[in-house]
Design a protein around this motif. Structure first.
Motif, PDB file in Angstrom:
ATOM      1  N   TYR A 116       0.720  -1.189  -0.035  1.00 39.30           N
ATOM      2  CA  TYR A 116       0.241   0.013   0.196  1.00 39.30           C
ATOM      3  C   TYR A 116       0.800   1.374   0.127  1.00 39.30           C
ATOM      4  O   TYR A 116       0.481   2.250  -0.560  1.00 39.30           O
ATOM      5  N   ALA A 117       1.944   1.150   0.658  1.00 42.40           N
ATOM      6  CA  ALA A 117       2.970   2.488   1.009  1.00 42.40           C
ATOM      7  C   ALA A 117       3.496   2.944  -0.463  1.00 42.40           C
ATOM      8  O   ALA A 117       3.763   4.122  -0.503  1.00 42.40           O
ATOM      9  N   SER A 118       3.605   2.023  -1.021  1.00 41.75           N
ATOM     10  CA  SER A 118       4.167   2.539  -2.821  1.00 41.75           C
ATOM     11  C   SER A 118       3.081   2.809  -3.769  1.00 41.75           C
ATOM     12  O   SER A 118       3.799   3.016  -4.964  1.00 41.75           O
ATOM     13  N   ASP A 119       1.803   2.656  -3.430  1.00 42.60           N
ATOM     14  CA  ASP A 119       0.698   2.800  -4.254  1.00 42.60           C
ATOM     15  C   ASP A 119       0.524   4.257  -4.586  1.00 42.60           C
ATOM     16  O   ASP A 119       0.646   5.247  -3.573  1.00 42.60           O
ATOM     17  N   PRO A 120       0.518   4.822  -5.817  1.00 47.37           N
ATOM     18  CA  PRO A 120       0.560   6.187  -6.166  1.00 47.37           C
ATOM     19  C   PRO A 120      -0.496   7.008  -5.296  1.00 47.37           C
ATOM     20  O   PRO A 120      -0.293   8.253  -5.075  1.00 47.37           O
ATOM     21  N   ARG A 121      -1.757   6.228  -5.421  1.00 45.62           N
ATOM     22  CA  ARG A 121      -3.077   7.164  -4.564  1.00 45.62           C
ATOM     23  C   ARG A 121      -2.565   7.252  -3.062  1.00 45.62           C
ATOM     24  O   ARG A 121      -3.123   8.111  -2.653  1.00 45.62           O
ATOM     25  N   TRP A 122      -1.890   6.347  -2.585  1.00 48.05           N
ATOM     26  CA  TRP A 122      -1.579   6.402  -1.155  1.00 48.05           C
ATOM     27  C   TRP A 122      -0.536   7.818  -0.986  1.00 48.05           C
ATOM     28  O   TRP A 122      -0.674   8.265   0.087  1.00 48.05           O
ATOM     29  N   ILE A 123       0.408   7.560  -1.957  1.00 50.80           N
ATOM     30  CA  ILE A 123       1.451   8.700  -1.914  1.00 50.80           C
ATOM     31  C   ILE A 123       0.806  10.284  -2.200  1.00 50.80           C
ATOM     32  O   ILE A 123       1.272  11.064  -1.727  1.00 50.80           O
ATOM     33  N   ASN A 124      -0.233  10.141  -3.111  1.00 51.24           N
ATOM     34  CA  ASN A 124      -1.016  11.454  -3.049  1.00 51.24           C
ATOM     35  C   ASN A 124      -1.840  11.667  -1.978  1.00 51.24           C
ATOM     36  O   ASN A 124      -2.587  11.244  -1.772  1.00 51.24           O
ATOM     37  N   GLU A 125      -1.508  12.851  -1.243  1.00 47.60           N
ATOM     38  CA  GLU A 125      -2.500  13.047  -0.040  1.00 47.60           C
ATOM     39  C   GLU A 125      -3.783  13.323  -0.443  1.00 47.60           C
ATOM     40  O   GLU A 125      -4.572  13.072   0.376  1.00 47.60           O
ATOM     41  N   HIS A 126      -4.178  13.731  -1.409  1.00 42.40           N
ATOM     42  CA  HIS A 126      -5.667  14.237  -1.887  1.00 42.40           C
ATOM     43  C   HIS A 126      -6.167  13.061  -2.251  1.00 42.40           C
ATOM     44  O   HIS A 126      -7.475  13.009  -2.198  1.00 42.40           O
ATOM     45  N   GLN A 127      -5.575  12.066  -2.697  1.00 41.32           N
ATOM     46  CA  GLN A 127      -6.070  10.880  -3.105  1.00 41.32           C
ATOM     47  C   GLN A 127      -6.386   9.678  -2.025  1.00 41.32           C
ATOM     48  O   GLN A 127      -6.895   8.612  -2.059  1.00 41.32           O
ATOM     49  N   ILE A 181      -8.092   4.637   0.891  1.00 44.47           N
ATOM     50  CA  ILE A 181      -8.323   3.943   2.072  1.00 44.47           C
ATOM     51  C   ILE A 181      -9.743   3.280   1.980  1.00 44.47           C
ATOM     52  O   ILE A 181     -10.077   2.113   2.429  1.00 44.47           O
ATOM     53  N   ILE A 182     -10.658   4.282   1.712  1.00 45.15           N
ATOM     54  CA  ILE A 182     -12.125   3.865   1.754  1.00 45.15           C
ATOM     55  C   ILE A 182     -12.233   2.522   0.721  1.00 45.15           C
ATOM     56  O   ILE A 182     -12.983   1.533   0.864  1.00 45.15           O
ATOM     57  N   GLU A 183     -11.871   2.681  -0.235  1.00 47.66           N
ATOM     58  CA  GLU A 183     -12.197   1.735  -1.625  1.00 47.66           C
ATOM     59  C   GLU A 183     -11.361   0.466  -1.381  1.00 47.66           C
ATOM     60  O   GLU A 183     -11.868  -0.563  -1.714  1.00 47.66           O
ATOM     61  N   ASN A 184     -10.186   0.411  -0.664  1.00 45.45           N
ATOM     62  CA  ASN A 184      -9.720  -0.785  -0.508  1.00 45.45           C
ATOM     63  C   ASN A 184      -9.973  -1.376   1.051  1.00 45.45           C
ATOM     64  O   ASN A 184      -9.297  -2.427   1.345  1.00 45.45           O
ATOM     65  N   GLN A 185     -10.879  -0.536   1.690  1.00 46.79           N
ATOM     66  CA  GLN A 185     -11.480  -1.103   3.321  1.00 46.79           C
ATOM     67  C   GLN A 185     -10.114  -1.121   3.952  1.00 46.79           C
ATOM     68  O   GLN A 185     -10.075  -2.486   4.858  1.00 46.79           O
ATOM     69  N   LEU A 186      -9.194  -0.423   3.862  1.00 44.53           N
ATOM     70  CA  LEU A 186      -7.766  -0.560   4.761  1.00 44.53           C
ATOM     71  C   LEU A 186      -8.182  -0.274   6.190  1.00 44.53           C
ATOM     72  O   LEU A 186      -8.794   0.707   6.493  1.00 44.53           O
ATOM     73  N   MET A 187      -7.575  -1.123   7.078  1.00 45.16           N
ATOM     74  CA  MET A 187      -8.114  -0.946   8.652  1.00 45.16           C
ATOM     75  C   MET A 187      -6.812  -0.623   9.328  1.00 45.16           C
ATOM     76  O   MET A 187      -5.891  -1.432   9.830  1.00 45.16           O
TER      77      MET A 187
END
Length: 835
Positions: free
Chosen positions: A164-175, A180-186
Motif C-alpha cells: 500500500y505504501a508504494s501505491d501512487p494513490r497513497w502517496i498522493n495526499e489528496h487521493q 483507504i475507503i475503496e480498499n477497506q484498509l483498517m
C-alpha cells in the motif's frame, strides 16, 4: 479391586476414547506399548572426582507411539489416591532417555499434559489424539519473537495490502482518503495498538492469560485480528479458536477476519466445516456448538488450538461453558465490554438476584483470565471513547404510562379479578409481569406512538432513523410490529408496504439474514424518501435478544426498551448498539450534472426507556427528554385495551367410558421400535427444520416440530414415545434427537457417560486439589441421581448422612466444595435428563 487396577481401567478407557489402540484393528496397528523397558543413563562422579556413566533399567507404564511406530508420549500412571505429579521426575527421565517430547501424568481421575519444550504440566480432561500430537510436534513456539514483533498502526493493512505504501494513490495526499475507503484498509487507532502491546508485555512477564475490558464500539474484533496475526506470524500458534456466544456473531466474525487477514490466513466457521476445520488457521464457533452433549470432548483434542479467544467472555465462558475454554491448553484471551465494578453501588442483593448472578460471572471472568485483582490486561472505557471522539453518548428518553408507572412502584399495578364463583380479588403485578402474565394493547400502542412522534430522524432523508426495538417475548414483538406498521401507514402513505417494522426473532425464517440486510441498508429494499440514498426501507427491527451482543450497525439512531432489563451485561450491550460514530453521506446531482457530496456526522442517538432501566442501574445520564404522555385511565377485563389473565379452562365432567388392559412383551411394541426411524425420515423432509438445525437455532426447530408434527392424528408422535423408541437409560431431549437425526452426534450418551463428563467439567473449571477429586466425583453423581441426598444437603441436615454410603465422600470435601457443588448442579445440570 485395588486403586491401582481402577486407575489402569480408567486410563485404558481414556486412551481408547482418544483413538489409541491396544490391538491391531481396522483403524490401524497397535500404538500402545505396556510396561516398556527403557535404559536410563546418568552421569555420576566417583570418589576420585572422575565422571562415569551408570545405566539402570526402568519400566514405562504406557508408551504411546507415533504413526511410524516410534516413541511419542510417555504416560506415567499412579494409583487413584496418588497425585499424578508425583510421577513427574520419573517420567522426565524416561522421556529424555527415549528423546520424547510429551508426557501424560494420570491417576485415572486427574490428568496432566506436559510438553517439555514449552512449559509446565497442565490439567486436561481428555487425552490428546495421535493426529493432534503429530500436528503439534511441528509447533515450536518462541515467546520472545512475539514480544519483539513490531505492531504499528498499519499492522493489519500490511496483510490486507502489503504494497500500500508504494501505491501512487497513497502517496498522493489528496487521493489517500478515497484509496483507504475503496480498499477497506483498517489502520489501528492508538488505543487499539496499546491493547496489542499490552499482550506483548504480559507474555514477556510469563503470563499466558489476558483480558481486555473495552467498551462496545471500540473495535474489539479488529484488535482480536491483530492479536491473531501476532501469534500466527511469530509462530506462537498454529491454530486459533474464536468463541462467540450467539449464532449471528459467527458470520460477523468470519467476515471480519477474512476482510482483515484472508491474504495470509484461512478462517472458517466450525459447523460449516465439520470435516475439514483443521485445514484453517482460524476457527470460529459458538460455545453452544461445543457444549451440546459435551461434543468438544470427542471432536477435539486438548492440543488442537494454541490460542483461544473468548468474545464477550463473561457470556461465552459463563457457568459451565468455562469447561470448553479450559479444555484446550495454551494461551487464553478474553474480550468483555462489561466492567467488573459495574455493580459496585449495588447493595443488599441475594444469591438469586440477577445482579448478583451477573456479578459472580464477571468475577469468575477476571479470575479465569489471570486478573483476580480486578485489573484487566488492558482497559478502554466508554467515557474514554467519548472523550477521544471515538464513541457517542445517548440521549435518554424516560417515558412511562400510568400503568408502567404503577408497575414500577413498590406496590405494583393492581386490578380486581372476578373468579369462577363470582368473588372479586385484588391482583398485583410488577414490571416483571408485563406481557408475560397480562397485556394491555393501549399501553403498547402508546409505546409505539411515543417512539414515532419523538424519534431521531435521518439527517438526510428526514424519515425516522434506523431503530432497534427490544421486546419481552416473540409474541410481544409480533404485536409491536403490527402497531408500528399501522402507524407508519397512516403517517407515511405509499412509503411502506407493511415493512416499516420487521420482526427479527428466532421464530422468523431467515431472521439472521434480516439483521445482515439491515446493517447493509437493504432490508426490504432502499428508502423511498430520497432517491439513490443508501439507506434501508425498513426502519425498525423488532427483536427480543438477537441483536444485543456484537451486532454492528453504525447508523442506528434510536433504541427502544419495551421491556425491563435485569442483566447489567444486557443493559451495557443494548446501549452499545448506538454508541458507534457514523457519517451520513449522499451524493446529489443538480440539473446540469454537477455533483455535490453531503456528509453529516452522527453526534447523538436516543434510547426510549419505558421501564426505568437507566434508573434501575443508577447510570449517571441526564434525563433531558422526559415526556409527558397521555393519561391512560381505562381499566377492565373487556375490550382491546383490557387485561387478559388466563386461558379458557374447561370444567365439564367427562366420565370414563371404556377401559382395557394389554400387557406388552419384552420386545416392546413394534410402533415403538420403528417409531424413531419413521420420525427421522419425516423430519428430514422439512426445509425449515433442516435450515434451523444448520443454523443451530434448535429452539425454533423444536417449536416448529411441536406445532407441525407432534400430536397429530396421522402418527401421533410425541417426545415420550421417541424416548422409549431410542432405548436410552435417561430422558433424552428433543434437541439430542434432532442432532442424532442430522448426524451431529454419533449416538445418544448413557447416563454414566454424561455423569463422567459433568464431573470432568467441574474439575476443569474449579481445579480442586488432588485429594478431593474422588470425593467430588462420587458426591456430584450422588447429588444428581439421589433426591434424598439433595434433600439432606439443601436442608443442611448433615447428620442424616450417618447411614448413607456417601457420608465418607461428603466428609472428605472442604466446606467450600460442599457449598459449590450443589450450586453448580442447580445452576447448570438439568436433573430431568437423568430421570
Amino acid at each position: 479391586m485395588n486403586t491401582e487396577a481402577k486407575a489402569r481401567i480408567k486410563i485404558n478407557k481414556l486412551l481408547e476414547k482418544s483413538g489409541w489402540r491396544f490391538f491391531d484393528d481396522v483403524n490401524g496397528k497397535t500404538n500402545i506399548q505396556l510396561e516398556n523397558g527403557v535404559k536410563i543413563t546418568k552421569i555420576h562422579i566417583d570418589e576420585f572426582g572422575e565422571n562415569f556413566e551408570k545405566t539402570s533399567k526402568g519400566y514405562i507404564d504406557f508408551l504411546l507411539l507415533d504413526e511410524n511406530g516410534f516413541p511419542h508420549v510417555v504416560l506415567e500412571a499412579k494409583r487413584e489416591e496418588k497425585n499424578p505429579l508425583d510421577g513427574k521426575e520419573q517420567a522426565r527421565k524416561y522421556a529424555k532417555s527415549l528423546n520424547v517430547r510429551y508426557v501424560i501424568l494420570s491417576n485415572g481421575n486427574l490428568h496432566y499434559f506436559w510438553d517439555m519444550e514449552t512449559g509446565n504440566p497442565k490439567i486436561i480432561t481428555q487425552f490428546p489424539t495421535q493426529e493432534s500430537l503429530k500436528s503439534h510436534s511441528t509447533f515450536k513456539p518462541n515467546p520472545q519473537t512475539l514480544v519483539n514483533e513490531l505492531v504499528d498502526d498499519d499492522y493489519i493493512v500490511l496483510t490486507q495490502r502489503p504494497d500500500y505504501a508504494s501505491d501512487p494513490r497513497w502517496i498522493n495526499e489528496h487521493q489517500r482518503k478515497d484509496f483507504i475507503i475503496e480498499n477497506q484498509l483498517m489502520f489501528m487507532r492508538p488505543y487499539q495498538k496499546r491493547a496489542v502491546h499490552s499482550i506483548q508485555k504480559a507474555v514477556s512477564n510469563g503470563n499466558d492469560r489476558f483480558l481486555f475490558e473495552m467498551a462496545t464500539g471500540t473495535g474489539k474484533t479488529l484488535i482480536a485480528a491483530a492479536v491473531i496475526k501476532l501469534f500466527l506470524r511469530t509462530g506462537n500458534a498454529k491454530r486459533i479458536l474464536f468463541l462467540v456466544d450467539r449464532i449471528e456473531l459467527e458470520d460477523q466474525a468470519k467476515k471480519a477476519f477474512r476482510r482483515y487477514l484472508k491474504n495470509d490466513y484461512k478462517t472458517v466457521i466450525f459447523k460449516e466445516n465439520r470435516d475439514d476445520w483443521n485445514k484453517a488457521e482460524i476457527v470460529v464457533s459458538t460455545v453452544q456448538s461445543f457444549m451440546v452433549n459435551n461434543k468438544y470432548q470427542y471432536l477435539f483434542s486438548p492440543t488442537d488450538f494454541d490460542l483461544v479467544i473468548s468474545d464477550e467472555a463473561h457470556r461465552s465462558i459463563g457457568g459451565n461453558s468455562r469447561a470448553v475454554f479450559e479444555y484446550f491448553i495454551g494461551y487464553k484471551l478474553g474480550l468483555t465490554a462489561t466492567p467488573k465494578d459495574y455493580l459496585k453501588n449495588v447493595k443488599n442483593i441475594n444469591e438469586r438476584d440477577p445482579r448478583e448472578i451477573e456479578r459472580r460471572l464477571l468475577l469468575d471472568t477476571y479470575k479465569t483470565f489471570g486478573c483476580p485483582s480486578g485489573e484487566p490486561t488492558f482497559r478502554y472505557s466508554l467515557l474514554e471513547g467519548v472523550k477521544n471522539g471515538w464513541l457517542i453518548n445517548p440521549v435518554v428518553v424516560d417515558a412511562r404510562t400510568e400503568i408502567t408507572t404503577q408497575l414500577l412502584s413498590d406496590k405494583g399495578y393492581s386490578i380486581m379479578i372476578t373468579d369462577d364463583e363470582g368473588v372479586e380479588n385484588e391482583a398485583f403485578f410488577t414490571h416483571h409481569d408485563f406481557e408475560r402474565k397480562f397485556f394491555s394493547e393501549k399501553t403498547n400502542r402508546i409505546f409505539c406512538k411515543t417512539f414515532i412522534e419523538n424519534a431521531l430522524l435521518d439527517p438526510l432523508s428526514g424519515e425516522i432513523g434506523k431503530t432497534i426495538i427490544f421486546c419481552v417475548s416473540q409474541k410481544h414483538a409480533s404485536k409491536i410490529v403490527k402497531f408500528l406498521n399501522e402507524y407508519a401507514h397512516q403517517l407515511f402513505p405509499e412509503k411502506y408496504n407493511s415493512d416499516f417494522a420487521v420482526q427479527v426473532t428466532s421464530s422468523i425464517p431467515y431472521a439472521q439474514q434480516f439483521t445482515i440486510n439491515f446493517s447493509n441498508n437493504n432490508l426490504n429494499g432502499k428508502t423511498r424518501f430520497l432517491d439513490t440514498y443508501d439507506s434501508s426501507k425498513t426502519r425498525a427491527c423488532v427483536t427480543v435478544g438477537m441483536m444485543t451482543t456484537g451486532y454492528d450497525c453504525q447508523d442506528i439512531l434510536n433504541l427502544c426498551l419495551l421491556r425491563p432489563i435485569f442483566s447489567p451485561t444486557d443493559f451495557v450491550q443494548i446501549k452499545g448498539r448506538g454508541t458507534r460514530t457514523y457519517s451520513f453521506k449522499y451524493i446529489r446531482r443538480d440539473e446540469i450534472g454537477n455533483i455535490e457530496e453531503i456528509s453529516i456526522q452522527k453526534d447523538k442517538f436516543k434510547i426510549f426507556d419505558f421501564f426505568a432501566n437507566f434508573e434501575y442501574f443508577e447510570e449517571k445520564y441526564n434525563y433531558d427528554e422526559v415526556l409527558k404522555l397521555p393519561k391512560f385511565k381505562e381499566k377492565g377485563l373487556e375490550g382491546n385495551g383490557g387485561i387478559i389473565i388466563d386461558t379458557l379452562t374447561i370444567h365439564k365432567f367427562d366420565p370414563l367410558k371404556t377401559i382395557k388392559e394389554t400387557a406388552v412383551g419384552l420386545k416392546g411394541m413394534r410402533v415403538d421400535r420403528e417409531l424413531f426411524g419413521h420420525f427421522a425420515e419425516k423430519v428430514r423432509q422439512y426445509d425449515f427444520i433442516r435450515q434451523k438445525v444448520k443454523e443451530e437455532d434448535f429452539q425454533a426447530a423444536e417449536e416448529y416440530i411441536k406445532e407441525k408434527i407432534f400430536d397429530k392424528p396421522e402418527e401421533y408422535y410425541n417426545l415420550e414415545k421417541l424416548r422409549r423408541a431410542a432405548q436410552v437409560d435417561r430422558r433424552i431431549t428433543l434437541r439430542e434427537i434432532l442432532e442424532k437425526i442430522f448426524n451431529l452426534i454419533p449416538s445418544f450418551k448413557s447416563k454414566d457417560e454424561l455423569l463422567e463428563e459433568e464431573c470432568s467439567k467441574f474439575i476443569a473449571i474449579f481445579k480442586p486439589a488432588m485429594e478431593f477429586i474422588l470425593p467430588i466425583k462420587n458426591f456430584i453423581k450422588a447429588y444428581i441421581l439421589d433426591s434424598k441426598v439433595r434433600k439432606i444437603v439443601d436442608s443442611k441436615q448433615y447428620a442424616l448422612f450417618a447411614t448413607s454410603p456417601i457420608q465418607d465422600d461428603f466428609r472428605a470435601l472442604s466446606p467450600e466444595l460442599r457449598k459449590i457443588i450443589p450450586e453448580y448442579v442447580k445452576d447448570y445440570v438439568p436433573l430431568n435428563t437423568y430421570m
